[in-house]
Structures are given as structure tokens and as C-alpha cells.
Design a protein around this motif. Structure first.
Motif, PDB file in Angstrom:
ATOM      1  N   SER A   1       9.525  -0.635  11.490  1.00 32.48           N
ATOM      2  CA  SER A   1       9.470   0.633  10.777  1.00 32.48           C
ATOM      3  C   SER A   1      10.816   0.954  10.156  1.00 32.48           C
TER       4      SER A   1
ATOM      5  N   ALA B   1       8.084   2.423   4.315  1.00 33.87           N
ATOM      6  CA  ALA B   1       7.810   3.058   5.616  1.00 33.87           C
ATOM      7  C   ALA B   1       7.765   2.030   6.733  1.00 33.87           C
ATOM      8  N   SER B   2       7.100   0.906   6.477  1.00 35.57           N
ATOM      9  CA  SER B   2       7.002  -0.136   7.503  1.00 35.57           C
ATOM     10  C   SER B   2       6.639  -1.464   6.860  1.00 35.57           C
TER      11      SER B   2
ATOM     12  N   ASN C   1       0.840  -1.202   0.000  1.00 41.06           N
ATOM     13  CA  ASN C   1       0.000   0.000   0.000  1.00 41.06           C
ATOM     14  C   ASN C   1       0.873   1.251   0.000  1.00 41.06           C
ATOM     15  N   LYS C   2       0.376   2.310  -0.640  1.00 38.89           N
ATOM     16  CA  LYS C   2       1.093   3.581  -0.614  1.00 38.89           C
ATOM     17  C   LYS C   2       0.964   4.210   0.762  1.00 38.89           C
ATOM     18  N   ASN C   3       2.027   4.832   1.207  1.00 41.75           N
ATOM     19  CA  ASN C   3       2.043   5.460   2.528  1.00 41.75           C
ATOM     20  C   ASN C   3       1.565   6.901   2.413  1.00 41.75           C
ATOM     21  N   TYR C   4       0.429   7.198   3.038  1.00 36.64           N
ATOM     22  CA  TYR C   4      -0.092   8.567   3.037  1.00 36.64           C
ATOM     23  C   TYR C   4       0.085   9.226   4.405  1.00 36.64           C
TER      24      TYR C   4
ATOM     25  N   GLU D   1       5.128   9.608   8.383  1.00 32.06           N
ATOM     26  CA  GLU D   1       6.423   8.955   8.527  1.00 32.06           C
ATOM     27  C   GLU D   1       7.070   8.777   7.152  1.00 32.06           C
TER      28      GLU D   1
ATOM     29  N   TYR E   1       6.011   3.200   0.912  1.00 33.73           N
ATOM     30  CA  TYR E   1       5.100   2.053   0.900  1.00 33.73           C
ATOM     31  C   TYR E   1       4.984   1.409   2.279  1.00 33.73           C
ATOM     32  N   ILE E   2       3.807   0.870   2.531  1.00 27.63           N
ATOM     33  CA  ILE E   2       3.536   0.089   3.733  1.00 27.63           C
ATOM     34  C   ILE E   2       3.233  -1.343   3.277  1.00 27.63           C
TER      35      ILE E   2
END
Length: 241
Positions: free
Chosen positions: A209, A181-182, A131-134, A137, A141-142
Motif C-alpha cells: 500500500s 493507492a496500492s 483501476n481507479k481507486n474509489y 485510502e 489508482y490500484i
């Protein structure tokens, strides 16, 4: 032709030149005489006409220069407009290329992350979600990964085997060059309840993270510290027996 009318002794080149010079002088004197004999009002009129012609020529020349200047300015404006259109088209082409490159990159990322996770987890790999990180942090991507538990004859062996596997996945993904990101890894295993019913259920969960990953010396990491450095760590009570 005129000299043929004279005596033969004058039929020579010398007299021909002399006669021509005489005629030329007569023409000049006649022109001067006519000019001096011209009345002042006619001279003034002729001068006015000459000046009017001169002014007309100067006016025509000025208009031609003005027209040339206008045309040059028009051509310059047209060239500016053409250059602006070219610059706009170039900017649009560059923007489109960036968009296409970004689109291609975003299509490539999930496939690459899945490839790395599959290669690392092997047969224990179950699934991956990218998933894209919105959030605020860092990292683009997450990632959420599902795996099967590691092998072992005892619960402790299964637990540590899973830690090694998860740590290897964290290491490979964070060193892939992709901005992450994590990463959350959820481990599944077959559990048997008090009634003898089997079910595929989560037995461990761990999140790492980017901030934590940046602190780790991967080659010197002691695996017993896995529960202490990962975030959201959870282990099923059955694995603690």
C-alpha cells in the motif's frame, strides 16, 4: 444711398458714421417706444408664450437627458450581459480544458505504468491492470501486475530473485509521480504435479500500500524483510521445499 440725396459736403466717412449711428439710435428708441406702447395684456401673453417656450425647452432637455440616461443604463446592462456571457464562455472553456487535460492524463497513466513495469520486470512481465481507486485510502489508482518468477537453481534462489524483482517494481512505480493507492504483484511459474502435468500457476503474491511505501528507505532495505512488510503476502508451498 440715402446720403447721395444730401448736399455734396455731407458725402464723407464722418457723416456716414454719424448718420448710421443716428439710425441705430432711432431704431432702439422705436423699439423701446413700441415696447412701452404695448398693452399689458399683450405683454402678459408674450411673457406667457416666452415662459411656455422656456418650459417646453426645459421639458425637452429633461426628456433628452432622461432618454440619454436610459440609453446609458441600457448599454450598461447590455455590457454586463455581454461580460457575463464572456465569463461563462471562459469558465466553460477552462472547464473543458481541465476535462480534456484530465481525460488525456487518465489515458496516459495506464500506458506509463505499463511502460515502467515492463522496463523493470523485463522478459518476466506478463500483464498489468490499472483501476481507479474509489475507496477511502489515499491514492488515485490500484494496480495489479502479473509476472513470471525470478531465475535461480534452487527454490530459495527463485524466491529471493522474485522478491528483488517485486521490490524493484514497487520502488519504480511508487516513485513515478503517479498517485497510487496500492500495488499487487502476482508471480507465476511452471509447476509439475504428482502426475507429471505442467501448469502455469501462481507461486507468490504480495501487495504494498501507499502507507507502507512511504515508510520504506528504498536504498537501505533488507530483502529478507520482504514477507514481513508487504500485505497479503502468500507463497506456494512448493517454493518452501
Amino acid at each position: 444711398l440715402l446720403m447721395k440725396k444730401f448736399n455734396e459736403k455731407y458725402h464723407s466717412r464722418k457723416y456716414a458714421f454719424a448718420f448710421t449711428l443716428l439710425l441705430f439710435l432711432l431704431v432702439i428708441l422705436s423699439a423701446i417706444g413700441l415696447n412701452s406702447a404695448t398693452p399689458p395684456e399683450i405683454k402678459a401673453k408674450i411673457q406667457q408664450q416666452q415662459e411656455a417656450q422656456k418650459l417646453e425647452k426645459e421639458k425637452q432637455k429633461a426628456e433628452e437627458e432622461k432618454a440619454a440616461l436610459i440609453n446609458a443604463k441600457k448599454r450598461e446592462e447590455e455590457q454586463k450581459e455581454l461580460n457575463a456571457i464572456k465569463e461563462k464562455e471562459k469558465a466553460q472553456a477552462e472547464a473543458q480544458k481541465v476535462f480534456d487535460d484530465q481525460k488525456a492524463y487518465e489515458e496516459w497513466v495506464p500506458k506509463e505504468l505499463e511502460r515502467i513495469a515492463k522496463e523493470t520486470a523485463g522478459d518476466n512481465f506478463k500483464s498489468i491492470k490499472v483501476n481507479k481507486n474509489y475507496g477511502k485510502e489515499p491514492g488515485a489508482y490500484i494496480i495489479i501486475i502479473q509476472t513470471d518468477a525470478g531465475v535461480g537453481f534452487t527454490n530459495n534462489q527463485v524466491k529471493k530473485s522474485t522478491w528483488f524483482e517485486d521490490m524493484d517494481i514497487f520502488k519504480k512505480l511508487y516513485n513515478s509521480g503517479i498517485s497510487i493507492a496500492s500495488i499487487k504483484i502476482v508471480t507465476y511459474s511452471t509447476l509439475i504435479d504428482a502426475y507429471g502435468q505442467k501448469s502455469d500457476a501462481p507461486i507468490m503474491r504480495a501487495t504494498m500500500s501507499l502507507a507502507t511505501a512511504n515508510k520504506i528507505g528504498w536504498d537501505n532495505f533488507i530483502i529478507d524483510n520482504f514477507p514481513n512488510i508487504t500485505e497479503d503476502y502468500w507463497i506456494h508451498p512448493a517454493l518452501l521445499k
